[in-house]
Design a protein around this motif. Structure first.
Motif, PDB file in Angstrom:
ATOM      1  N   ILE A  86     -35.316  13.078 -22.747  1.00 15.37           N
ATOM      2  CA  ILE A  86     -37.023  12.252 -23.415  1.00 15.37           C
ATOM      3  C   ILE A  86     -37.103  10.387 -22.339  1.00 15.37           C
ATOM      4  CG2 ILE A  86     -36.869  11.507 -26.036  1.00 15.37           C
ATOM      5  CD1 ILE A  86     -35.011  14.183 -26.983  1.00 15.37           C
ATOM      6  N   LEU A  87     -35.518  10.620 -22.610  1.00 14.87           N
ATOM      7  CA  LEU A  87     -35.190   8.705 -21.402  1.00 14.87           C
ATOM      8  C   LEU A  87     -36.623   9.001 -20.632  1.00 14.87           C
ATOM      9  CD1 LEU A  87     -33.938   6.214 -21.477  1.00 14.87           C
ATOM     10  CD2 LEU A  87     -32.205   7.334 -19.745  1.00 14.87           C
ATOM     11  N   ASN A  88     -36.413  10.011 -19.756  1.00 13.16           N
ATOM     12  CA  ASN A  88     -37.594   9.193 -18.793  1.00 13.16           C
ATOM     13  C   ASN A  88     -38.948   9.571 -18.897  1.00 13.16           C
ATOM     14  OD1 ASN A  88     -37.916   9.614 -15.745  1.00 13.16           O
ATOM     15  ND2 ASN A  88     -39.836  11.290 -16.324  1.00 13.16           N
ATOM     16  N   VAL A  89     -39.189   9.716 -20.162  1.00 11.06           N
ATOM     17  CA  VAL A  89     -40.669   9.522 -20.646  1.00 11.06           C
ATOM     18  C   VAL A  89     -40.587   9.045 -21.890  1.00 11.06           C
ATOM     19  CG1 VAL A  89     -40.904  11.808 -19.743  1.00 11.06           C
ATOM     20  CG2 VAL A  89     -40.820  11.734 -21.582  1.00 11.06           C
ATOM     21  N   SER A  90     -39.506   8.103 -22.691  1.00  7.80           N
ATOM     22  CA  SER A  90     -39.671   7.319 -23.931  1.00  7.80           C
ATOM     23  C   SER A  90     -40.766   6.087 -23.183  1.00  7.80           C
ATOM     24  CB  SER A  90     -38.682   6.861 -24.303  1.00  7.80           C
ATOM     25  OG  SER A  90     -37.751   6.368 -23.322  1.00  7.80           O
ATOM     26  N   GLN A 162     -54.224   8.835 -25.450  1.00  6.04           N
ATOM     27  CA  GLN A 162     -53.857  10.058 -25.054  1.00  6.04           C
ATOM     28  C   GLN A 162     -52.251   9.873 -24.850  1.00  6.04           C
ATOM     29  OE1 GLN A 162     -55.714  11.683 -21.298  1.00  6.04           O
ATOM     30  NE2 GLN A 162     -57.418  12.164 -22.015  1.00  6.04           N
ATOM     31  N   LYS A 163     -52.217   8.473 -24.521  1.00  6.44           N
ATOM     32  CA  LYS A 163     -50.538   8.004 -24.130  1.00  6.44           C
ATOM     33  C   LYS A 163     -49.833   8.356 -25.877  1.00  6.44           C
ATOM     34  CE  LYS A 163     -49.610   5.625 -20.857  1.00  6.44           C
ATOM     35  NZ  LYS A 163     -49.706   3.912 -20.127  1.00  6.44           N
ATOM     36  N   SER A 164     -50.625   7.464 -26.831  1.00  7.39           N
ATOM     37  CA  SER A 164     -50.176   7.569 -27.970  1.00  7.39           C
ATOM     38  C   SER A 164     -49.467   8.581 -28.283  1.00  7.39           C
ATOM     39  CB  SER A 164     -50.905   6.133 -28.860  1.00  7.39           C
ATOM     40  OG  SER A 164     -51.346   5.404 -28.011  1.00  7.39           O
ATOM     41  N   VAL A 171     -42.867  13.020 -27.634  1.00  3.79           N
ATOM     42  CA  VAL A 171     -41.794  12.251 -27.231  1.00  3.79           C
ATOM     43  C   VAL A 171     -40.461  13.148 -28.733  1.00  3.79           C
ATOM     44  CG1 VAL A 171     -40.097  10.452 -27.085  1.00  3.79           C
ATOM     45  CG2 VAL A 171     -42.723  11.142 -25.555  1.00  3.79           C
ATOM     46  N   PHE A 172     -40.722  12.417 -30.214  1.00  3.68           N
ATOM     47  CA  PHE A 172     -40.651  12.257 -31.170  1.00  3.68           C
ATOM     48  C   PHE A 172     -40.539  13.264 -31.802  1.00  3.68           C
ATOM     49  CE2 PHE A 172     -42.349   8.401 -30.644  1.00  3.68           C
ATOM     50  CZ  PHE A 172     -41.046   7.256 -31.268  1.00  3.68           C
ATOM     51  N   ARG A 228     -42.910  21.433 -23.151  1.00  4.62           N
ATOM     52  CA  ARG A 228     -43.384  20.751 -24.073  1.00  4.62           C
ATOM     53  C   ARG A 228     -43.828  18.728 -23.166  1.00  4.62           C
ATOM     54  NH1 ARG A 228     -44.683  20.953 -28.956  1.00  4.62           N
ATOM     55  NH2 ARG A 228     -45.013  19.173 -30.690  1.00  4.62           N
ATOM     56  N   LEU A 229     -42.710  18.932 -23.026  1.00  2.07           N
ATOM     57  CA  LEU A 229     -42.818  17.582 -22.266  1.00  2.07           C
ATOM     58  C   LEU A 229     -43.465  17.713 -21.210  1.00  2.07           C
ATOM     59  CD1 LEU A 229     -39.530  15.848 -23.401  1.00  2.07           C
ATOM     60  CD2 LEU A 229     -41.004  15.216 -24.768  1.00  2.07           C
TER      61      LEU A 229
END
Length: 382
Positions: A86-90, A162-164, A171-172, A228-229
């Motif tokens: 999660i840290l990598n894509v946060s 798309q990023k949002s 992520v959340f 998922r990520l």
């Protein structure tokens, strides 16, 4: 005859009347523009610290050679990997990409390097097979790091909407996996705490009936989070309907293999959950089932990671080919195999600088400028 009354208006003085320019302004409101970056930094720092439990425990195992730290670090490794993923894509931007790469590399070397040192110097519970396993984990996880960085770069190319949507839904919502994994991990930690007063024992045997099923189930949840990520935005299953997936019709062979491995891993995890105990040694059947499930999970992740890297290289070759077509469309006569202009080498005997990079990109040997190529635009080739 009465005279009309007139209203007396006092003259405006500088002391009594205030012009618009001299009117006092209100106090400026509090700005929250800098609040979002600060919250993002705090969130990233919390995930980074949360992912360091496993490397810290394995570093303690390398120093003390106590098997307690090894079993505790192994049980916490899926939970810490979730924080690392999660840290990598946060925060997907170019400013934090290098820091994310360095931190993941540091995490891998500290985690598996400490485990390797602790296994080699553990006189009671260390073994050669375990040392080989930790050694192979280093290049395997470095390959996983490259896949993570590649996915991160492609996510950074999304537009703002798309990023949002990815950050919010991916992520959340993926953070809900952390309490689930932590719930199963607590069972193993409880067993370790209960047996921690004993000395010179193998905690893999004492808490094996709890730690082996827990590790397998947590690895399955970890695979779901990775899918998922990292896999879902670029997976080849994006154009596959649910009906086709249920009937196994029209699916690529790789996807059929992945679905088969996922079903096997899920069934084994359910079976191990039914055999899970509070304490006691793990049976041979439990260990074999756990190894089979973990191998299936690794095969799914490795095959999808290879597909993502292959797709990336394919896109890169297509971009180079389109660049070559654009040069040809501009009137250049290029021999792509030789990597130089067809008129010959340069005056100094060296090959063309920019054209030499096109060597070996495509099979269009001896491609010449024709009227057909002039009529084809680069946009239509996409």
């Amino acid at each position: 005859m009465s005279t009309p009354r007139t209203r007396f208006i006092p003259p405006a003085s500088s002391s009594s009347a205030l012009s618009l320019e001299n009117r006092p302004t209100l106090a400026p409101s509090v700005s929250f523009d800098n609040l979002e970056p600060r919250l993002g930094t705090i969130f990233s720092l919390g995930l980074a610290l949360n992912s360091l439990f496993t490397p810290a425990l394995r570093f303690a195992y390398a120093i003390n050679h106590d098997n307690f730290y090894e079993v505790a670090s192994k049980s916490l490794s899926p939970y810490c990997m979730v924080s690392l993923l999660i840290l990598n894509v946060s925060r997907v931007d170019q400013k934090t990409e290098k820091a994310s790469r360095y931190f993941i590399t540091f995490w891998i070397l500290l985690n598996y390097g400490s485990a390797l040192i602790g296994t080699l110097f553990d006189p009671q519970n260390g073994s050669i097979l375990t040392a080989i396993f930790h050694t192979l984990n280093i290049p395997a996880t470095l390959f996983g790091r490259n896949v993570m960085i590649s996915c991160r770069r492609r996510i950074n190319e999304f537009d703002h909407e798309q990023k949002s949507s990815y950050i919010f839904r991916g992520v959340f919502f993926s953070m809900s996996t952390m309490p689930t994994i932590l719930y199963f991990t607590i069972e193993t930690l409880r067993c370790l705490h209960k047996e921690s007063n004993q000395h010179n024992i193998n905690f893999n045997e004492v808490c094996g009936a709890c730690s082996v099923p827990q590790y397998t189930i947590c690895c399955l949840f970890l695979l779901l989070l990775i899918s998922r990520l990292y896999f879902a935005p670029f997976s080849q299953a994006a154009n596959v309907t649910i009906e086709q997936f249920a009937r196994f019709e029209g699916l690529p062979r790789v996807m059929r293999f992945q679905a088969f491995c996922a079903v096997v891993a899920a069934m084994i995890s359910v079976a191990l959950f039914s055999l899970m105990q509070d304490s006691g040694p793990a049976t041979l059947a439990m260990r074999l089932l756990s190894v089979c499930a973990v191998v299936c999970i690794i095969l799914i992740a490795a095959s999808e990671g290879l597909f993502i890297l292959w797709q990336k290289n394919k896109v890169r070759k297509r971009q180079r080919t389109l660049a070559a077509m654009a040069l040809i469309d501009q009137g250049l006569d290029i021999d792509l195999d030789l990597g130089r202009e067809s008129d010959g080498e340069c005056a100094d005997g060296e090959k063309g600088d920019s054209l030499s990079e096109l060597k070996g990109v495509t099979d269009m040997k001896g491609l010449k400028q024709t009227s057909f190529l002039k009529s084809v635009s680069v946009e239509n080739l996409l």
